[in-house]
Write a protein that holds these residues in place. Sequence first.
Motif, PDB file in Angstrom:
ATOM      1  N   VAL B  21       0.865  -1.106  -0.074  1.00  0.00           N
ATOM      2  CA  VAL B  21      -0.101   0.040   0.197  1.00  0.00           C
ATOM      3  C   VAL B  21       0.807   1.322  -0.033  1.00  0.00           C
ATOM      4  N   VAL B  43      -7.729   0.496  -1.790  1.00  0.00           N
ATOM      5  CA  VAL B  43      -7.501  -0.891  -1.464  1.00  0.00           C
ATOM      6  C   VAL B  43      -8.720  -1.606  -0.787  1.00  0.00           C
ATOM      7  N   CYS B  79      -9.766  -1.365  -9.738  1.00  0.00           N
ATOM      8  CA  CYS B  79      -9.134  -0.294  -9.088  1.00  0.00           C
ATOM      9  C   CYS B  79      -8.191   0.578  -9.972  1.00  0.00           C
ATOM     10  N   ALA B 207      -2.460  -1.730  -5.030  1.00  0.00           N
ATOM     11  CA  ALA B 207      -3.586  -1.520  -4.025  1.00  0.00           C
ATOM     12  C   ALA B 207      -4.535  -2.747  -4.157  1.00  0.00           C
ATOM     13  N   GLY B 211      -5.359  -5.416  -1.381  1.00  0.00           N
ATOM     14  CA  GLY B 211      -6.646  -5.539  -0.748  1.00  0.00           C
ATOM     15  C   GLY B 211      -6.917  -7.177  -0.891  1.00  0.00           C
TER      16      GLY B 211
END
Lengths: 354, 307, 417
Positions: B21, B43, B79, B207, B211
């Motif tokens: 991250v 995330v 994302c 991210a 996640g």
Amino acid sequence: MLGFRLTTPAQKFVAFGVIALGLLVLPFAVEALLGRTWVRIIDVALLFVMLALGLNVVVGYAGLLDLGYVAFFAVGAYVYALLASPHFGIHLQFWALLPVGALVACAFGVLLGAPTLRLRGDYLAIVTLGFGEIIRIFLNNLNRPVNITNGPLGITLIDPLRLGDMSLSRHYTLGDLTIAPVHSYYYVFLACALFSIFVSLRLEDSRIGRAWIAIREDEIAAKAMGINTRNVKLLAFAMGASFGGISGGLFSAFQGFVSPESFTLLDSIMILCMVVLGGMGHVPGVVLGALLLTALPEALRYVAPLQQSWFGEVLVDPSDLRMLLFGLALVLMMLFRPAGLWPSRVRKREFAEG
Amino acid sequence: MDIFVQQIVNGLVLGSIYALVALGYTMVYGILGLINFAHGDIVMVGALVGLSVFHALSGSGLPVPLVLLLAVGAAMVVCMALGVSIERLAYRPLRHAPRLAPLITAIGVSILLQYSAALVWSKQYIPMPELLSPTRFTVLGAHVTDLQAAIFLLACGVMAGLYWFITKTRVGTAMRATEQNKEVAGLMGIDINRIISLTFLVGSGLAAVAGIMVVLYYGIGHYSMGFILGLKAFTAAVLGGIGNVRGAMLGGMLLGIIESLASGYIGDLTGGFFGSNYRDVFAFLVLVLVLVLRPSGLLGQASGERA
Amino acid sequence: MRIFRALPIITAAAAAIMLSACGKEEATSAASKAPATADQVVIVKIGVAAPLTGPQAHIGNDIRNGVQLGVDDLNAQGLTVGGKKVKFELLAEDDEANPTKATTVAQKLVDSKAVAVVGHFNSGASIPASKIYSDAGIPQISPSSTNPKYTQQGFKTTFRVVAHDDQQGPTLANFAVRKLGAKSIAVIDDSTAYGQGLADAFEKTVKELGAHVVAREHTTDKDTDFTAILTKIKGTNPELIMFGGIDPQAGPMAKQMASLGIKAKLIGGDGIQTPNFIKLAGDASEGQMASMPGLPKEKMPGGQEFMNKFKSKFNADVELFAPMGYDAVFVFADAMKRAGSTDPAKFLPEVGKTRLQGIIGPIEFDEKGDLRNGPITVYVVKDGKWEALETVVPGGAPSPQAAAAPKIPAGATQAGY
């Protein structure tokens, strides 16, 4: 804006009188029209006016982004709560306690300011955010091994504001008029908010205020002009913090209960948004921002019945809608009206130049 | 000793997630000078998209690796699209505005993402369906599951790949050039806007991976899970030296280990005065100390302007 | 400036909306008034206040749904109070788990002429709001606030239908030490009023019973990584780990215990005894234990039926406090029936005299408004389902004497917190 100017003293006097009278009868008019809920909302809004004005000193005048401002509010609230409740069995008077709260918050302001003076912009934002969280975590955990703050349980039965036998938590009658606690607190908060506005306006035009603005515009130039940037910045932190300390004390007395969950990061961000949306560094703008952001979310609660009548069901939870609009407003404001809804002329020019 | 090794292992797994991250923060900060507060929420979106895929496919009989791959793929696509559009719509118009403006926009975007996610996925805690059954083995007296090992190795692999991408490829060089000086990079024929979009694309992709890792490791997803994770990761990025890719990796791992050791040992060290309840304080304390004492971070170059 | 140009349009649109809304409202109220005179239907407004947004929204909505079901069931039954037919109407308000908002919402419910309120969820919200309900003379039943202080403020209007921390904690401790024979126990709490209160009460009783608390650790209600504290706990080799908190933490915690090779079982309070815990912990939930005030639901008259109705109506499993919310509505209805009035001034004294068989067990209040010690059941996860292990009735059957006893530690726990 108004289309005409108040020029003669008589006109000014009349205008002042009308506004004063309006503010005096406001809680009763609001209660008659919208119900007592809205008097309470106005009370809270006035508290936030004070907080926003305090943060405005730091962010608006001195240009130091503080994302942990609620910490000072918390400090003020806990000072009052600890020294005017059965928790320690101490019951000090509010006129002694509010200044103490302001002083302690002030000390915390310096404590935060001193090590972070060298930082600027984003870094300062993150450190202040961390500071705010640290204060909250300490309040939540200082119940062991020695119980100081009573931890997550918070402190109950905090004394209301009272002077001699007069207690603001009681109902009084004045002829046909019932003066409930929400009304009494309205007048106290109004007086405090007006005083904060007065102080803010005077500060803005003072030598210190101009020094703050100079630092905001260009720190190096300000230094070159002989401004002691270290002291002046510390003063901004201390000043802003003491506003927070006083409103914290008032909040404690008004609510009768404080616990760490009243002082979260989201509250800090809310206060920041009031300053930003209203107009950084511009007192009327900040006041407008505080009033709007306290009242709008409450008004949005009424959207659920509307949805019900339109679509037959509640499609978007009104509180979700509130947060969505809130986020959207922040983004759109920055894109299209970055200086705020009611910016000062100087600030507007600055954002236009970029 | 076993306990100590175990704490290091715990810290490394947690740190792998922080590091992935943190890379997103560091890349964006390096190139735009902006703390992208919304990154933690990207995330979150990655995690929830992944969960949706897991839920949809958990009973379908597809082989587990394929399901994993599909989830990662879906999360990455969503994302990346999100990251790039946020940059395009919210940050790009503000590139020349005063610093406060994009920062506040980022907070706004973060709130928007959270509550949009609440609309899409509801506000419930979403559990992970039983997909993997991790097996446990012992290293130096510490228990490690294959899942933990996979998370650590994958994070290292991704980071090594990214490092190679940034230092060795043409596009990576362009990214570094843009980071150093946008105007000059533009004069050298680099399409600045494309490079910035690309930065958001890569950061958001990472991210998404982070996640999915969070979901697999902790087995839980929630619309508000991103903010604190984002803050911790940002701390990691600052610790390592913001704008520095190697720094983000180091910072992430270090922060993970610091948190583990601190919550494991602080009680004994302070005679029980401070306990594990102060765990989050350590992260922020590290942040404050680094910023005050060495604002450029461990691996960053000293630079007067940032401090 | 573009905004300003659009302003007249927006204002006009808003005005139109408001007018149409008002029109509708008048129409509906007129419609509801017409049969009111004919059949004598009295509309009674019941408020529910809980966090409907934010991290705790799932529990807040659970409460709202429980109350909604209670209201719907009562309306379907057709309640008659003082010779008049009564129709309940629900006013749901979101307090955002925020103490300041809680007071605003409380005032709003008072303004909207709610005669009784079910709420709030958090003690931090229930306590400041209780002052406003007390001023207005409206009874408040919290379905979930376990902070002992909530009922210690001396208000006649505050009640709760959940065992407070000083009731459930000792029962759990008794079970752990006496039944499970645990001699070394580790205790974790989530730093909230609920979790910490439960864990503190548990720890105190465990020590009194002569068992050893080998570790006391803390996490937060937002964390999902507990490996560090669990590793530390592992080093102290406990036979049992008690967690004071709720399922979003307990689920991952059980998983991490398994991956760290901890053999001790996890035990917790009603915050964990949820279907979600099993989903979140997966295989690791097997054999973990939790207590829940009341008799096992399948043994409760109407318990299973409640679960089924809830599931079919809201397409969700009962999280936690829905049964408490449901019962609270019935407590109000029962008090109104006995008082023969829907006026809070008249039925408030009757709320304190409640003797009702609810979903959660027998409901009776002591003079402070706390639930008299009812039975508490300990459950265990077996084959992916909660199964009742044992029902403990503290101090025998709920009698005035037995119920008076646990109030004494209130002052002592205050010092202990």
